[in-house]
Design a protein around this motif. Structure first.
Motif, PDB file in Angstrom:
ATOM      1  N   LEU A   1     -43.470  24.106  13.478  1.00 33.69           N
ATOM      2  CA  LEU A   1     -43.467  25.553  14.030  1.00 33.69           C
ATOM      3  C   LEU A   1     -44.284  25.484  15.240  1.00 33.69           C
ATOM      4  O   LEU A   1     -43.977  25.951  16.081  1.00 33.69           O
TER       5      LEU A   1
ATOM      6  N   THR B   1     -25.708  35.612  14.083  1.00 32.64           N
ATOM      7  CA  THR B   1     -26.649  34.594  14.024  1.00 32.64           C
ATOM      8  C   THR B   1     -26.435  33.616  12.897  1.00 32.64           C
ATOM      9  O   THR B   1     -26.344  32.536  12.847  1.00 32.64           O
TER      10      THR B   1
ATOM     11  N   ALA C   1     -25.151  29.966  12.283  1.00 31.84           N
ATOM     12  CA  ALA C   1     -26.145  29.022  11.576  1.00 31.84           C
ATOM     13  C   ALA C   1     -25.256  28.140  10.442  1.00 31.84           C
ATOM     14  O   ALA C   1     -25.675  26.964  10.229  1.00 31.84           O
TER      15      ALA C   1
ATOM     16  N   GLY D   1     -35.652  20.684  10.359  1.00 33.42           N
ATOM     17  CA  GLY D   1     -35.862  20.953   8.485  1.00 33.42           C
ATOM     18  C   GLY D   1     -36.410  19.597   7.997  1.00 33.42           C
ATOM     19  O   GLY D   1     -36.391  19.707   6.744  1.00 33.42           O
TER      20      GLY D   1
ATOM     21  N   GLY E   1     -35.404  22.862   3.823  1.00 31.17           N
ATOM     22  CA  GLY E   1     -35.816  23.271   5.359  1.00 31.17           C
ATOM     23  C   GLY E   1     -34.954  23.296   6.250  1.00 31.17           C
ATOM     24  O   GLY E   1     -35.220  24.137   7.415  1.00 31.17           O
ATOM     25  N   THR E   2     -33.697  22.840   6.089  1.00 26.33           N
ATOM     26  CA  THR E   2     -32.685  22.711   6.912  1.00 26.33           C
ATOM     27  C   THR E   2     -32.090  24.203   7.118  1.00 26.33           C
ATOM     28  O   THR E   2     -31.653  24.665   8.169  1.00 26.33           O
ATOM     29  N   ILE E   3     -32.317  25.166   6.048  1.00 29.51           N
ATOM     30  CA  ILE E   3     -31.680  26.495   6.092  1.00 29.51           C
ATOM     31  C   ILE E   3     -32.377  27.076   7.224  1.00 29.51           C
ATOM     32  O   ILE E   3     -31.610  27.658   8.218  1.00 29.51           O
ATOM     33  N   PRO E   4     -33.718  27.161   7.300  1.00 28.88           N
ATOM     34  CA  PRO E   4     -34.402  28.212   8.259  1.00 28.88           C
ATOM     35  C   PRO E   4     -34.044  27.591   9.699  1.00 28.88           C
ATOM     36  O   PRO E   4     -33.960  28.203  10.728  1.00 28.88           O
ATOM     37  N   ALA E   5     -34.100  26.108   9.819  1.00 31.76           N
ATOM     38  CA  ALA E   5     -33.852  25.523  10.944  1.00 31.76           C
ATOM     39  C   ALA E   5     -32.396  25.950  11.529  1.00 31.76           C
ATOM     40  O   ALA E   5     -32.444  26.025  12.921  1.00 31.76           O
TER      41      ALA E   5
ATOM     42  N   VAL F   1     -30.859  28.669  10.977  1.00 33.75           N
ATOM     43  CA  VAL F   1     -30.858  29.920  11.340  1.00 33.75           C
ATOM     44  C   VAL F   1     -31.589  30.079  12.657  1.00 33.75           C
ATOM     45  O   VAL F   1     -31.202  30.724  13.525  1.00 33.75           O
ATOM     46  N   LEU F   2     -32.669  29.310  12.929  1.00 38.94           N
ATOM     47  CA  LEU F   2     -33.390  29.315  14.195  1.00 38.94           C
ATOM     48  C   LEU F   2     -32.254  29.107  15.568  1.00 38.94           C
ATOM     49  O   LEU F   2     -32.303  29.437  16.198  1.00 38.94           O
TER      50      LEU F   2
END
Lengths: 514, 374
Positions: free
Chosen positions: B16, B58, B62, B294, B300-304, B306-307
């Protein structure tokens, strides 16, 4: 000539005072005093992790101390790098050789040194000087031989010559005998005496008591980063040194209950196999191990021991011959089927073959059984069963780990070996192949491994103990086989074996005539 | 196990912070271009999350990143580097599209799962070929997966310009390389009025499935064992070569599914501009980046994902707001990757230090720490 430090003065004395070296979470050296005089062999004795190598790496400039001072010839010095230490006449031969295998001896020695002829090499001059040095110190080596062609003992000579060539008069030898045959050890000691006779000094790092007693003038013992004491070798003995090292009394000969050997559990019949390079590694090896018996396989490293262990374990297909386990021909069986039949294999390179370092202790315990109940049902891992199993093994084998979830790579070498032992022995094996099971372990862990092997023997398992440590083989084995260049030279009852006779066989001298 | 989650949290700080630094650096570039970084980023965030529609877009972007990224988690955990996501997406999409067009009158609940299966099989084969080549013939999988991408692109171009071309386009002079539209019944359900489709939810569910696969099953154990240490895996009797192939097969299957989802969920037909990205939008590559960000962990790959989806969507808004080329977002993308991957070094170092301290702390129950001696 490629020797920038030819004017290096002789080291007359080195004094290290109050050395403290901290690593994250551990004090490797805690106010240690150490000194060396010209013309002496000073042994540094201690278990793994006692801080011997750290102390000497500080003296060699590889580490910088957090506290304390170093004086050479009475003047305080600071070594920012080994280059500074070398300039002061201090050289180090590492436990793991730092040689480029594909280069010649002379090229290895010249490596990193400026040539006397600028950009053009001056290997002939290097070679000539190497020959002279070799004669002077009784270290004959062909300067034009390529390193990979040399035996381990010869490679060590090259390392020593490299240090002498750079003008060192204080040599630090880190566990120099770990890889040598008894005869090669004698040769090394002869060289050490010769060097000392010429006014050099030697720091001899070891955890082998009899070697330390026979070669050194003084002995300093470290334990847990602290200095226990310094004594004259003539004024001490094995028992006292061992007590200093371990902090308690030590028995050297483990108790061996008499066991009547049972039927043959492991039989190797006329096995031929190739090495990784494709050269013949095993040439018609036959060997049988009975239940309740430990057969020691002695030999210098690289004579086919590894290949034999792998053939038995099912990791290397033999080109010819058979392997029988519990009377069944398993030559074509894969490794896991042999393990399930009752074979335990403690591999020589435990870090490479025995464990998965980033995996937790618990995960390593199920390396062989991750598809079997109770650890998995229909392919789904059962965390509770795995955890319970790990906790039981950690307790039973006294493995020092913060917990079952800790990655194995954060354990000490001895505890990693305990993880391997626990996993293999918990499967109640009937045949055990233990390759170099105590290599690199300290006295406490070694005692533990030996006791476990003897316990398995008493329980009726057939044990093949492959070791380069003759003391270990003599202490544990019921019969001793000697391997040389892929052939079994002879098999002796333990009672008839002694280091001299085994040493000759290990060197390939056929059956002693009398 | 609260400490474990605490540690997870600390581990997340590094990527982050690294992403933050990347944004800071890009702010410098923006300023150099004469735009206000603050204004630009505000527009970017607003464009990506500012409305229901923005958020939905988004997530739509993603979704393929996440699906490809899940496959990447599996492959990289097995120590095989799959750069073939693009090709695997394409092949999966081609098969799924061909199936849907060939049988236009089946019920949706039959066709959609079937198309998913076929797409996964297509991607699996496309990943499996490099897998077999690596395991049994020692062919570098980085090279072979990239080459498989090139083959897939040409296959797509041939099919979409020839046998599979939309009959309407075939009549016209424009000859746009695209297939006919799928039957309306085959469209993935949408969260109207946005374009957010069921594929997004499916991807999140699959992230949990992949987590379970890798850490709670014997197969996942073997994939990770082979990845960490093939020697020890072989010692334990694990068929190392087969699991190397399996890692790439599974990885390809997820990319293939991503291709199908793009067709059945977004465009309802397969369309290209002659390049791979014309169809995939680069998801086959960006999925790798998302997985790395992630930490190669499926969750962890989920928020990555989305980013990176947000960056793609927000770029246009940023372009409109401050008149900088939206390509700058590609640069920002790159910066994030470089910074995050570099932060891995610092994370490892800190982690090692922490573990050493833990080890020393529990030295009462006594543990000799790994290193410094021997």
């Amino acid at each position: 000539m490629a020797t920038p430090f030819s004017a290096t003065p002789k080291v007359q004395s080195v004094v290290m005072r109050g050395i403290v070296k901290r690593f994250p979470g551990v004090v490797a050296n805690d106010h240690v005093d150490f000194d060396v005089h010209q013309g002496e062999v000073h042994a540094l004795l201690g278990e793994n992790g006692a801080g011997k190598s750290t102390l000497m790496k500080i003296l060699y400039g590889l580490y910088q101390p957090d506290e304390g001072e170093i004086q050479v010839n009475g003047r305080p010095v600071t070594f920012a790098s080994p280059l500074d230490a070398i300039r002061c006449g201090i050289g180090m031969v590492h436990q793991h050789f730092m040689l480029v295998e594909t280069l010649t001896v002379a090229e290895n020695v010249a490596l990193g040194l400026p040539s006397s002829r600028g950009f053009v090499t001056d290997l002939e001059r290097v070679a000539a000087r190497l020959r002279a040095l070799g004669e002077q110190y009784g270290l004959p080596v062909d300067p034009h031989a390529r390193v990979w062609q040399l035996s381990v003992g010869q490679q060590q000579r090259v390392e020593i010559l490299k240090v002498l060539y750079r003008g060192a008069s204080l040599l630090i030898l880190d566990e120099p005998t770990a890889v040598l045959t008894p005869q090669e050890v004698e040769d090394l000691f002869r060289v050490i005496r010769q060097m000392v006779g010429r006014g050099h000094s030697v720091v001899f790092i070891s955890h082998k008591l009899h070697e330390v007693l026979s070669i050194s003038d003084r002995i300093t013992v470290l334990r847990d980063g602290r200095k226990v004491g310094t004594v004259r070798a003539a004024a001490t003995n094995k028992a006292e040194l061992a007590r200093w090292m371990v902090g308690r009394e030590v028995t050297f000969r483990p108790e061996k209950a008499p066991v009547t050997p049972g039927p043959v559990r492991l039989a190797v019949e006329d096995v031929h196999a190739r090495s990784d390079r494709g050269t013949p590694a095993l040439v018609g090896v036959s060997l049988a191990v009975r239940g309740g018996e430990i057969v020691g396989l002695a030999g210098v490293s690289g004579n086919g021991q590894r290949e034999l262990a792998e053939v038995i374990a099912g990791l290397r297909p033999p080109t010819q011959g058979r392997v029988r386990l519990l009377g069944r021909d398993v030559t074509a069986w894969p490794a896991d089927a042999r393990a399930d039949l009752g074979l335990a294999y403690i591999p020589e390179e435990r870090m490479r073959d025995g464990v998965i370092l980033p995996f937790s202790v618990a995960e390593n315990f199920i390396l062989r059984d991750h598809f079997k109940p109770p650890f998995a049902r229909r392919g789904i891992l059962q965390p509770q069963a795995i955890l319970a199993h790990s906790q039981a093994l950690i307790r039973a084998y006294q493995i020092k780990t913060p917990g079952p979830e800790t990655p194995v790579q954060h354990l000490s070498g001895g505890n990693i070996q305990k993880v391997v032992l626990a996993r293999e022995l918990a499967r109640a094996p009937q045949v055990i192949v233990a390759a170099q099971p105590t290599r690199g372990l300290d006295i406490g862990a070694t005692e533990y491994v030996h006791a476990q092997l003897l316990q398995q023997r008493a329980a009726g398992a057939a044990v093949l103990l492959i070791s380069e440590d003759l003391d270990e083989i003599l202490a544990l084995a019921d019969r001793i086989a000697v391997i040389y260049e892929g052939r079994i030279m002879d098999v002796l009852p333990a009672a008839e074996a002694d280091p001299q006779r085994l040493g000759l066989l290990m060197a390939g001298v056929a059956r002693a005539t009398g | 196990m609260s400490t474990r989650w605490q540690q997870r949290g600390r581990d997340m700080l590094y990527p982050l912070a690294a992403a933050g630094l990347a944004f800071l650096m890009a702010a410098g570039v923006l300023a150099a271009l004469g735009a206000s970084p603050l204004q630009a980023y505000a527009a970017l965030v607003k464009g990506a999350f500012g409305s229901r529609n923005a958020l939905a877009e988004t997530l739509v972007k993603a979704t393929p990143l996440l699906l490809v990224g899940l496959g990447i988690c599996i492959a990289f955990r097995g120590q095989v580097i799959n750069i073939g996501g693009e090709g695997q997406m394409i092949v999966g999409a081609l098969l799924a599209t061909a199936l849907g067009l060939a049988f236009p009158h089946w019920p949706g609940w039959v066709m959609i799962p079937l198309a998913m299966l076929v797409a996964m099989m297509g991607g699996a084969v496309w990943g499996g070929i490099p897998g077999v080549l690596k395991a049994y013939y020692n062919v570098n999988e980085i090279l072979s997966t990239i080459m498989m991408n090139a083959i897939a692109v040409q296959l797509m171009n041939y099919l979409l310009r020839g046998p599979m071309i939309d009959p309407v386009q075939a009549q016209r002079a424009s000859q746009i390389p695209q297939t006919a539209a799928l039957a309306a019944a085959y469209r993935l359900p949408r969260w109207v009025p946005t374009r957010l489709h069921l594929g997004a939810l499916l991807a999140v569910v699959l992230a949990v499935v992949v987590y379970f696969l890798l850490w709670r099953t014997g197969w996942g154990y073997r994939i990770r064992a082979v990845g960490h240490n093939p020697h020890a895996a072989r010692y334990a009797g694990i068929p190392v070569k087969r699991y190397t192939v399996l890692a790439l097969v599974l990885s390809g299957a997820f990319a293939g599914l991503a291709g199908m989802v793009q067709v059945y969920g977004v465009n309802y037909r397969m369309i290209t501009d002659g390049s791979a990205t014309g169809f995939t939008g680069g998801a086959g590559f960006n999925g790798i980046v998302a997985a790395l960000l992630g930490q190669l962990h499926p969750l962890g790959t989920i928020p990555a994902a989305v980013l990176f989806g947000a960056l793609l969507v927000g770029a246009n808004a940023m372009q409109r707001a401050v008149q900088v080329p939206s390509a700058l977002v590609t640069a920002l993308n790159g910066l994030v990757v470089v910074f995050v991957v570099s932060s891995e070094y610092f994370r490892r170092r800190a982690r090692k230090r922490r573990l050493l301290q833990q080890t020393a702390a529990s030295a009462a129950t006594a543990v000799a720490p790994s290193s410094p001696e021997d």
